[in-house]
Design a protein around this motif. Structure first.
Motif, mmCIF file in Angstrom:
data_model
loop_
_atom_site.group_PDB
_atom_site.id
_atom_site.type_symbol
_atom_site.label_atom_id
_atom_site.label_comp_id
_atom_site.label_asym_id
_atom_site.label_seq_id
_atom_site.Cartn_x
_atom_site.Cartn_y
_atom_site.Cartn_z
ATOM 1 N N SER A 90 1.025 -0.684 -0.146
ATOM 2 C CA SER A 90 -0.066 -0.106 -0.012
ATOM 3 C C SER A 90 1.112 1.328 0.430
ATOM 4 C CB SER A 90 -0.742 -0.165 1.110
ATOM 5 O OG SER A 90 -0.044 -0.274 2.269
ATOM 6 N N GLY A 91 0.326 2.738 -0.335
ATOM 7 C CA GLY A 91 0.872 3.512 -0.759
ATOM 8 C C GLY A 91 2.303 3.506 -1.765
ATOM 9 N N GLU A 92 2.312 4.975 -1.517
ATOM 10 C CA GLU A 92 3.765 5.229 -2.424
ATOM 11 C C GLU A 92 5.164 3.974 -2.424
ATOM 12 O OE1 GLU A 92 4.116 9.203 -3.584
ATOM 13 O OE2 GLU A 92 2.513 9.657 -4.111
ATOM 14 N N ILE A 93 5.476 4.158 -1.064
ATOM 15 C CA ILE A 93 6.504 3.845 -0.653
ATOM 16 C C ILE A 93 5.959 2.489 -0.255
ATOM 17 C CG2 ILE A 93 8.884 3.396 0.459
ATOM 18 C CD1 ILE A 93 8.755 5.413 -1.541
ATOM 19 N N LYS A 94 6.552 1.542 -1.179
ATOM 20 C CA LYS A 94 5.750 -0.129 -0.727
ATOM 21 C C LYS A 94 7.350 -1.139 0.389
ATOM 22 C CE LYS A 94 3.818 0.471 -4.393
ATOM 23 N NZ LYS A 94 2.440 1.042 -4.172
ATOM 24 N N THR A 95 6.994 -1.558 1.253
ATOM 25 C CA THR A 95 7.796 -2.193 2.702
ATOM 26 C C THR A 95 7.678 -3.616 2.113
ATOM 27 O OG1 THR A 95 7.683 -0.400 3.793
ATOM 28 C CG2 THR A 95 8.344 -2.114 4.922
ATOM 29 N N LEU A 96 9.113 -4.406 1.963
ATOM 30 C CA LEU A 96 9.226 -5.603 1.767
ATOM 31 C C LEU A 96 10.062 -6.063 2.957
ATOM 32 C CD1 LEU A 96 8.714 -4.893 -0.707
ATOM 33 C CD2 LEU A 96 9.918 -6.521 -1.837
ATOM 34 N N VAL A 97 10.287 -7.326 3.826
ATOM 35 C CA VAL A 97 10.708 -7.626 5.145
ATOM 36 C C VAL A 97 11.061 -9.375 3.782
ATOM 37 C CG1 VAL A 97 11.021 -8.443 7.310
ATOM 38 C CG2 VAL A 97 9.207 -6.401 6.959
ATOM 39 N N ASP A 98 12.674 -9.176 4.854
ATOM 40 C CA ASP A 98 13.001 -10.286 3.808
ATOM 41 C C ASP A 98 12.975 -11.605 5.155
ATOM 42 O OD1 ASP A 98 15.487 -10.213 5.374
ATOM 43 O OD2 ASP A 98 16.707 -9.498 4.049
ATOM 44 N N SER A 266 -0.383 -5.161 -20.186
ATOM 45 C CA SER A 266 0.137 -5.132 -19.582
ATOM 46 C C SER A 266 0.487 -6.090 -18.738
ATOM 47 C CB SER A 266 0.296 -3.733 -18.802
ATOM 48 O OG SER A 266 -0.802 -3.501 -17.824
ATOM 49 N N THR A 267 1.608 -5.466 -17.253
ATOM 50 C CA THR A 267 2.275 -5.829 -16.225
ATOM 51 C C THR A 267 1.239 -5.191 -14.877
ATOM 52 O OG1 THR A 267 4.146 -4.908 -16.270
ATOM 53 C CG2 THR A 267 4.072 -7.206 -17.676
ATOM 54 N N ARG A 268 1.071 -4.663 -15.953
ATOM 55 C CA ARG A 268 0.858 -3.425 -13.989
ATOM 56 C C ARG A 268 -0.205 -4.268 -13.087
ATOM 57 N NH1 ARG A 268 0.418 0.649 -18.339
ATOM 58 N NH2 ARG A 268 -1.617 0.573 -18.973
ATOM 59 N N THR A 269 -0.295 -4.283 -12.414
ATOM 60 C CA THR A 269 -1.570 -5.626 -11.137
ATOM 61 C C THR A 269 -2.818 -3.799 -11.017
ATOM 62 O OG1 THR A 269 -0.469 -4.822 -9.118
ATOM 63 C CG2 THR A 269 0.679 -6.480 -10.280
ATOM 64 N N GLY A 273 2.445 1.221 -8.746
ATOM 65 C CA GLY A 273 3.805 0.931 -8.858
ATOM 66 C C GLY A 273 4.159 -0.885 -8.937
ATOM 67 N N VAL A 274 3.145 -1.510 -8.638
ATOM 68 C CA VAL A 274 3.611 -3.407 -8.593
ATOM 69 C C VAL A 274 3.078 -3.842 -10.130
ATOM 70 C CG1 VAL A 274 2.589 -5.119 -7.297
ATOM 71 C CG2 VAL A 274 2.555 -2.751 -6.086
ATOM 72 N N PHE A 275 4.251 -4.701 -10.494
ATOM 73 C CA PHE A 275 4.049 -5.614 -11.314
ATOM 74 C C PHE A 275 3.976 -6.361 -11.394
ATOM 75 C CE2 PHE A 275 5.680 -0.788 -11.808
ATOM 76 C CZ PHE A 275 4.415 -0.599 -12.261
ATOM 77 N N ALA A 276 3.369 -7.328 -12.445
ATOM 78 C CA ALA A 276 3.460 -8.841 -12.426
ATOM 79 C C ALA A 276 4.352 -10.123 -13.352
ATOM 80 C CB ALA A 276 2.413 -9.987 -11.947
ATOM 81 N N CYS A 277 4.599 -10.563 -13.301
ATOM 82 C CA CYS A 277 4.811 -11.056 -14.619
ATOM 83 C C CYS A 277 5.256 -13.242 -14.919
ATOM 84 C CB CYS A 277 6.241 -10.159 -15.669
ATOM 85 S SG CYS A 277 7.741 -10.161 -14.299
ATOM 86 N N GLY A 278 5.751 -13.729 -15.487
ATOM 87 C CA GLY A 278 6.505 -14.570 -15.393
ATOM 88 C C GLY A 278 4.650 -15.590 -15.358
ATOM 89 N N ALA A 302 7.843 -0.856 -15.275
ATOM 90 C CA ALA A 302 7.906 -0.094 -13.716
ATOM 91 C C ALA A 302 9.237 1.152 -14.076
ATOM 92 C CB ALA A 302 8.999 -0.869 -13.298
ATOM 93 N N GLU A 303 9.693 0.578 -15.255
ATOM 94 C CA GLU A 303 10.739 2.092 -15.935
ATOM 95 C C GLU A 303 9.512 3.386 -16.042
ATOM 96 O OE1 GLU A 303 13.207 1.421 -19.424
ATOM 97 O OE2 GLU A 303 14.024 3.402 -19.017
ATOM 98 N N LYS A 304 8.699 3.111 -17.032
ATOM 99 C CA LYS A 304 7.318 4.231 -17.059
ATOM 100 C C LYS A 304 6.818 5.032 -16.267
ATOM 101 C CE LYS A 304 4.063 4.572 -20.674
ATOM 102 N NZ LYS A 304 3.020 3.660 -21.673
ATOM 103 N N PHE A 305 6.671 4.159 -15.162
ATOM 104 C CA PHE A 305 5.635 4.315 -14.050
ATOM 105 C C PHE A 305 7.125 5.169 -13.347
ATOM 106 C CE2 PHE A 305 5.509 3.874 -9.742
ATOM 107 C CZ PHE A 305 4.419 4.164 -9.441
ATOM 108 N N LEU A 306 7.969 5.140 -12.833
ATOM 109 C CA LEU A 306 8.787 5.783 -12.062
ATOM 110 C C LEU A 306 9.140 7.290 -12.634
ATOM 111 C CD1 LEU A 306 11.287 2.842 -11.148
ATOM 112 C CD2 LEU A 306 10.468 4.133 -9.368
ATOM 113 N N ALA A 307 9.313 6.778 -14.085
ATOM 114 C CA ALA A 307 9.674 8.501 -15.474
ATOM 115 C C ALA A 307 7.997 9.799 -14.692
ATOM 116 C CB ALA A 307 9.445 7.909 -16.360
#
Ligand code: NAP
Length: 309
Positions: A90-98, A266-269, A273-278, A302-307
Motif C-alpha cells: 500500500s502507499g507510494e513507498i512499498k515495504t518488504l521484509v526478507d 501490460s504487467t500492471r496489477t 507501482g506493482v507489476f507482475a510477470c512470469g 516499471a521504468e515508465k511508471f517511475l518516469a
C-alpha cells in the motif's frame, strides 16, 4: 536498509532475471530477491531446454538460469539469495521484509515468484514425500536405479520426467487420468517410442502405499471406477503448478485460480507501482521464453511508471 530503491524484484526465474537485466540497464539499480531455496526457479529442476531461441543444440536449464543471473549482475543488479516473507504494497513507498528480518523499501515492485509444484492432495503423498514421493526427477531419480517407478501426469512435465527417469529405472509407468496426453506431440512421440516407458491410461492415484518408504500405489480406473494396487519404488508427481501468490493474496487482485490479474497486455496489477510477470500471471503459455518476455515488459512498465512519478 533505510534507502528507498526504485525497483525491487521478487523471484528469480526467467521472468525475474530478465526484469533485472532490463531494469539494471535502465540504471534503476534493482535488487532481486532470488529466493533461499528456489533461486533460479523451475528451470533449475529441468535438464535440457531445446526450445529457448538462440541455442541451436539446446541448453541445460540450470546453465540458462546461471547465464541470465550473471547477465543481470553484469549490469549492476544486486542479488540477494533470500526470500521475501512479508510485503506491504500500500502507499507510494512499498515495504518488504526478507527471511533474515531485513526491511527494504521501494517505489516499484516487480512480482516474479513463479509457481510451485501441484500436489495430488493425498495424506500419504505428503507423509512419504522424500521417501519415494518426489516432484523432481533430476534431483531424486538416481535413488531408484533398476527399480519400477511411477510418474503421474499427462503434460510435458510428466513426459520429460518419465524420459529422464528411464536413465535409472528398469521401467517407468506413466499414469494419466485420461486416454491421451496433453504434452506436445514431439515429446509424446518420443515417450511412445521409448521401450522403458509404459502408459497406464484412465487411471488416477488414490493412495500411496508404504510405511517408511513407497512400496506401491492404489489406483482407480476413471472409466469404470475399479480399483487396483501395483508395486512401485517411487512416485514422481508432475501434474502442473500453482502460482506462488499466497504472500500477496490479500493485497492484489487474483483470478479464481490464484494467478495475479494484470491490466490488458501490460504487467500492471491493481496496485499502482506493482507489476507482475512470469508464471505468477500466466496460466496459458508458461514457457521460459514467454516468462522472460513478460519480465522484460514488467521492467519497461516499471521504468515508465517511475518516469511519471
Ligand atoms: P500441464 O500442461 O498443466 O499438465 C498437467 C497434467 O497433469 C495434465 O495432463 C493434467 O491432466 C494432469 N493433472 C492435473 N491435476 C491432476 C491431478 N490432480 N491428478 C492427476 N492428474 C492431474 O502442466 P506441465 O506438464 O507441468 O506443463 C506446464 C507448462 O510447461 C506447459 O505449457 C508445458 O508445455 C510447459 N513445459 C514445457 C516443457 C518443454 O517444452 N520441454 C517441459 C515441461 C513443461 P489433464 O490432461 O486431464 O488436464
Amino acid at each position: 536498509m533505510s534507502e528507498i530503491r526504485d525497483v525491487v524484484i521478487v523471484g528469480s526465474g526467467p521472468a525475474g532475471y530478465t526484469a533485472a537485466i532490463y531494469a539494471s540497464r535502465a540504471q534503476l539499480n534493482p535488487i532481486i530477491y532470488e529466493g533461499s531455496v528456489t533461486a533460479g526457479g523451475a528451470l533449475m529442476n529441468t535438464t535440457e531446454v531445446e526450445n529457448f531461441p538462440g541455442f541451436i543444440d539446446g541448453v541445460m536449464g540450470p546453465d540458462l538460469m546461471d547465464s541470465m543471473r550473471k547477465q543481470a549482475k553484469r549490469f549492476g543488479t544486486e542479488l540477494i539469495t533470500d526470500d521475501i516473507v512479508k510485503m506491504d504494497l500500500s502507499g507510494e513507498i512499498k515495504t518488504l521484509v526478507d527471511g533474515s528480518g531485513n526491511t527494504v523499501k521501494a517505489r516499484s515492485i516487480i512480482l516474479a515468484m513463479g509457481s510451485a509444484y501441484r500436489e495430488i492432495g493425498l495424506v500419504n503423498e505428503k507423509r512419504l514425500s522424500g521417501h519415494g514421493v518426489s516432484w523432481c526427477a533430476t534431483c531424486d531419480g538416481f535413488f531408484f536405479r533398476d527399480q519400477e517407478i511411477a510418474v503421474v501426469g499427462g503434460g510435458d512435465s510428466a513426459v520429460e520426467e518419465a524420459m529422464f527417469l528411464t536413465k535409472f529405472a528398469s521401467k517407468v509407468v506413466l499414469i494419466h487420468r485420461r486416454d491421451s496426453l496433453r504434452a506436445s506431440k514431439i515429446m509424446a512421440d518420443r515417450a511412445a517410442a521409448n521401450p522403458k516407458i509404459e502408459f497406464m491410461w484412465n487411471n488416477e492415484v488414490i493412495d500411496v502405499l508404504g510405511e517408511a518408504k513407497v512400496t506401491g500405489l492404489k489406483l482407480r480406473n476413471t472409466i469404470d471406477g475399479s480399483q487396483s494396487e501395483r508395486s512401485f519404488a517411487a512416485l514422481f508427481v508432475a501434474i502442473g503448478h500453482i502460482p506462488r501468490s499466497e504472500l500477496i493474496a490479500t493485497q492484489i487482485t487474483l483470478n479464481s485460480e490464484g494467478y495475479v490479474e494484470v491490466e490488458g497486455r501490460s504487467t500492471r496489477t491493481n496496485i499502482s507501482g506493482v507489476f507482475a510477470c512470469g508464471d505468477l500471471v500466466d496460466h496459458t503459455y508458461r514457457q521460459a521464453i514467454t516468462a522472460a518476455g513478460s519480465g522484460c515488459q514488467a521492467a519497461l512498465d516499471a521504468e515508465k511508471f517511475l518516469a511519471h512519478h
